[in-house]
Design an enzyme around this catalytic site. Structure first.
Site, PDB file in Angstrom:
ATOM      1  N   ARG A 199      26.227  12.909  33.804  1.00  0.00           N
ATOM      2  CA  ARG A 199      24.842  13.259  33.778  1.00  0.00           C
ATOM      3  C   ARG A 199      24.193  13.813  32.331  1.00  0.00           C
ATOM      4  O   ARG A 199      25.062  13.956  31.521  1.00  0.00           O
ATOM      5  CB  ARG A 199      24.742  14.258  34.640  1.00  0.00           C
ATOM      6  CG  ARG A 199      25.012  14.139  36.106  1.00  0.00           C
ATOM      7  CD  ARG A 199      26.107  15.039  36.688  1.00  0.00           C
ATOM      8  NE  ARG A 199      26.912  14.598  37.819  1.00  0.00           N
ATOM      9  CZ  ARG A 199      26.187  14.689  38.784  1.00  0.00           C
ATOM     10  NH1 ARG A 199      25.247  15.018  39.407  1.00  0.00           N
ATOM     11  NH2 ARG A 199      26.865  14.206  39.949  1.00  0.00           N
ATOM     12  N   ASP A 269      20.554  17.594  35.716  1.00  0.00           N
ATOM     13  CA  ASP A 269      22.008  17.423  36.214  1.00  0.00           C
ATOM     14  C   ASP A 269      22.007  16.521  37.468  1.00  0.00           C
ATOM     15  O   ASP A 269      23.026  16.056  37.617  1.00  0.00           O
ATOM     16  CB  ASP A 269      22.558  18.697  36.688  1.00  0.00           C
ATOM     17  CG  ASP A 269      21.615  19.423  37.898  1.00  0.00           C
ATOM     18  OD1 ASP A 269      20.461  19.665  37.321  1.00  0.00           O
ATOM     19  OD2 ASP A 269      21.961  19.636  38.928  1.00  0.00           O
TER      20      ASP A 269
HETATM   21  P1  AMP Z   1      21.900  19.726  43.417  1.00  0.00           P
HETATM   22  O1  AMP Z   1      20.511  20.015  43.168  1.00  0.00           O
HETATM   23  O2  AMP Z   1      22.026  19.538  44.877  1.00  0.00           O
HETATM   24  O3  AMP Z   1      22.579  18.271  42.742  1.00  0.00           O
HETATM   25  O4  AMP Z   1      22.936  20.837  43.371  1.00  0.00           O
HETATM   26  C1  AMP Z   1      22.873  21.667  42.044  1.00  0.00           C
HETATM   27  C2  AMP Z   1      24.231  22.296  41.414  1.00  0.00           C
HETATM   28  O5  AMP Z   1      24.630  23.058  42.744  1.00  0.00           O
HETATM   29  C3  AMP Z   1      25.497  21.383  41.297  1.00  0.00           C
HETATM   30  O6  AMP Z   1      26.149  21.839  40.316  1.00  0.00           O
HETATM   31  C4  AMP Z   1      26.028  21.275  42.571  1.00  0.00           C
HETATM   32  O7  AMP Z   1      27.371  20.946  42.458  1.00  0.00           O
HETATM   33  C5  AMP Z   1      25.849  22.618  43.117  1.00  0.00           C
HETATM   34  N1  AMP Z   1      26.106  22.715  44.799  1.00  0.00           N
HETATM   35  C6  AMP Z   1      25.149  22.154  45.521  1.00  0.00           C
HETATM   36  N2  AMP Z   1      25.698  22.381  46.730  1.00  0.00           N
HETATM   37  C7  AMP Z   1      26.952  22.911  46.927  1.00  0.00           C
HETATM   38  C8  AMP Z   1      27.685  23.595  47.950  1.00  0.00           C
HETATM   39  N3  AMP Z   1      27.510  23.468  48.957  1.00  0.00           N
HETATM   40  N4  AMP Z   1      28.953  24.082  47.085  1.00  0.00           N
HETATM   41  C9  AMP Z   1      29.105  24.148  45.758  1.00  0.00           C
HETATM   42  N5  AMP Z   1      28.136  23.836  45.051  1.00  0.00           N
HETATM   43  C10 AMP Z   1      27.025  23.132  45.615  1.00  0.00           C
HETATM   44 MG    MG Z   2      23.573  17.499  41.665  1.00  0.00          MG
END
Ligand code: AMP
Ligand code: MG
Length: 526
Positions: A199, A269
């Site tokens: 990313r 990201d």
């Molecule tokens: P996202 O905006 O959903 O892409 O997530 C942002 C960040 O949060 C990324 O680093 C994901 O890996 C982390 N993340 C989202 N949901 C979870 C979860 N249930 N457990 C651990 N990390 C999470």
């Molecule tokens: Mg993400």
């Protein structure tokens, strides 16, 4: 299951020496080794035949116990050494520092038929990057990711793919609307597939630490494997690389606009360095054509990621990537030139895309105005984007101007209007006016009606994964009925075909879905 593993990411890039699965900040590394967490009672709900076959997984293997175990975290692929990727990012306009794969675990890179694919489980348990979260994913968001990534691929939008969707048998606690009402939901795992899951944030993390050495290693790796057209190891090459990433990102956004897809969380990201749609969360499809629409309730106030802003946001994200690459280039001008060019290239390509949606092949000085007026009209009363453009191709160009025309034209596209009785007064007048201009414009085209329709129908899909459709699949799955997943998966493999027996999905969003959670309101809770 024997797959030909050829890991480049972990063999060519620096890794975290610590193998313990504890939450931490990680320096000098692109990844940390971590194994998926075992799941209680895994059950395969769906496997994408086509993805399996390009990975070299035959039908029998897809149904095997081995397949189920590997893609639900209960067994490792022979010869694999799974890992979570380290990255940072800008979230909702603010620097967020280290993020990383908090719940995604890369199994391996698999080679088949001359191509190499990274396989990644999403929802497979804690990693060093899980921060305060649980590393898991729930069934509803996993169904949405599995169906949508495949639907996007078949629509011709660059995207990560989805090999499999499985239940874990574990329960996951989620507060869907972030309002203090937590409840247990069924856990699930999707196996995503892409050439790479790198990313923008993967690059930002190194420059944020002024770690130019690792930044260079990662950029050189990315150019070598994914942008071989850029020169290796030179400033010139890094500029070419940035330009190529910009153009791939731009093309991706144009395709989103064409089909009415709103990503919902365009944080850096969540921007693939390969220009693929990645991280399907609170995304949505435009039903009523509204440039200000976003499905993401987390973003309801500022609507940063609304449909009409996606191109500007992609550009903002590219600026962040340019900043991250700057230490390797040390010259702002060439990067600025590329960012400036983005705007003109986008405007040109957007115009070309809209003209294709309207079946206009030749150039006319008034085309821009015709398109601008159409976009205005589409907002006069709630108008379904997919139905409008799809039905527009049925318009016979020889229709006599002007009076009869309006009635026939409206007859043609009336199914797209949510409140037909609003088509009166000024609204009706604007539509008749536009339609008259459009018909006059069509006279200049040389293609026959049949030829124009055939072409328009290849860019205006008949079927997209409307928000309520995914919800119907989710509601059925919650009751243990997985047939809707199968049905939608099959339907969306041919989104441009008529599929007469599937007409029930070529309809406006039903009234019940207007305000239902999951259909019009989605949060990042997944
Ligand atoms: P996202 O905006 O959903 O892409 O997530 C942002 C960040 O949060 C990324 O680093 C994901 O890996 C982390 N993340 C989202 N949901 C979870 C979860 N249930 N457990 C651990 N990390 C999470
Ligand atoms: Mg993400």
């Amino acid at each position: 299951m024997e797959l030909k593993i050829n890991d480049t990411f972990t063999t060519e890039l620096p890794g975290d020496p610590i193998r313990a699965n504890t939450v931490r900040l990680v320096d000098n590394a692109c990844y940390s080794f971590v194994e998926p967490t075992k799941t209680a009672a895994p059950k395969l709900l769906h496997c994408t035949e086509e993805v399996a076959s390009f990975l070299g997984i035959d039908k029998e293997t897809q149904q095997s116990d081995d397949f189920l175990k590997v893609f639900t975290g209960n067994a490792l692929l022979q010869g694999s050494d799974p890992y979570a990727m380290c990255y940072a990012g800008h979230q909702f306009g603010h620097w967020a520092g280290q993020l990383g794969d908090g719940r995604a675990i890369n199994l391996a890179e698999v080679e088949h038929a001359g191509k190499r694919w990274a396989l990644q489980l999403k929802g497979a348990g804690l990693t060093p990057y899980s921060r305060t979260a649980d590393g898991l994913a729930v069934l509803r968001s996993s169904i949405r990711e599995h169906l949508c990534s495949e639907a996007m691929f078949h629509l011709g939008v660059p995207t990560t793919r989805s090999l499999s969707l499985a239940l874990t048998g574990d329960e996951v606690l989620r507060d869907v609307l972030y309002n203090g009402n937590s409840a247990y939901e069924k856990g699930a795992i999707v196996c995503r597939v892409a050439p790479s899951f790198l990313r923008f944030g993967s690059f930002e993390i190194f420059s944020s630490k002024r770690d130019t050495e690792n930044l260079k290693t990662l950029v050189d790796y990315t150019i070598k494997h994914f942008y071989p057209e850029a020169a290796q190891g030179t400033k010139e090459g890094y500029i070419q690389f940035f330009k190529a990433v910009s153009m791939r990102t731009l093309d991706m956004v144009i395709q989103w606009q064409r089909v009415g897809f709103v990503h919902g969380v365009m944080n850096t990201d969540n921007m693939s360095i390969l220009g693929l749609t990645i991280d399907y969360g609170p995304y949505g499809w435009l039903e009523g054509y509204d440039k200000k629409w976003t499905p993401n309730t987390t973003d309801a106030q500022h609507k940063r990621y609304q449909y009409g802003q996606q191109s500007n946001i992609a550009l903002w994200n590219l600026l962040k990537l340019a900043n991250a690459l700057y230490p390797l280039i040390e010259e702002a001008a060439p990067l600025e030139t590329i960012l400036n060019e983005y705007k003109t290239v986008y405007a040109g390509k957007y115009m070309g895309m809209m003209k294709a949606k309207l079946g206009l092949e030749l150039d006319d000085e008034n085309d821009q105005e015709l398109i601008a007026e159409l976009e205005k009209n589409l907002r006069l009363t709630e108008t379904d984007m997919t139905i409008f453009f799809r039905n527009l191709s049925n318009l016979p160009k020889a229709m006599v101007l002007p009076e009869k025309v309006s009635t026939s034209f409206l007859e043609m596209v009336k199914d797209a209007f949510y409140q037909e009785d609003e088509l009166k007064g000024e609204t009706l007048w604007f539509w008749k006016d536009w339609m008259g201009k459009y018909l006059a414009r069509l006279q200049k085209e040389t293609a026959t009606d049949a030829e124009r329709k055939a072409k328009m129908d290849t860019v205006n899909p008949k079927y997209v994964l409307r928000n309520y459709m995914a919800q119907v699949a989710i509601d059925a799955a919650d009751e243990g009925n997985y047939t809707v997943i199968e049905e939608l998966h099959a339907l969306l493999k041919k989104p441009y075909d008529e599929q007469m027996e599937m007409e029930k999905w070529f309809v406006k969003r039903p009234e019940w879905a207007r305000t239902k959670v999951g259909c019009s309101m989605l949060s990042c809770s997944s």
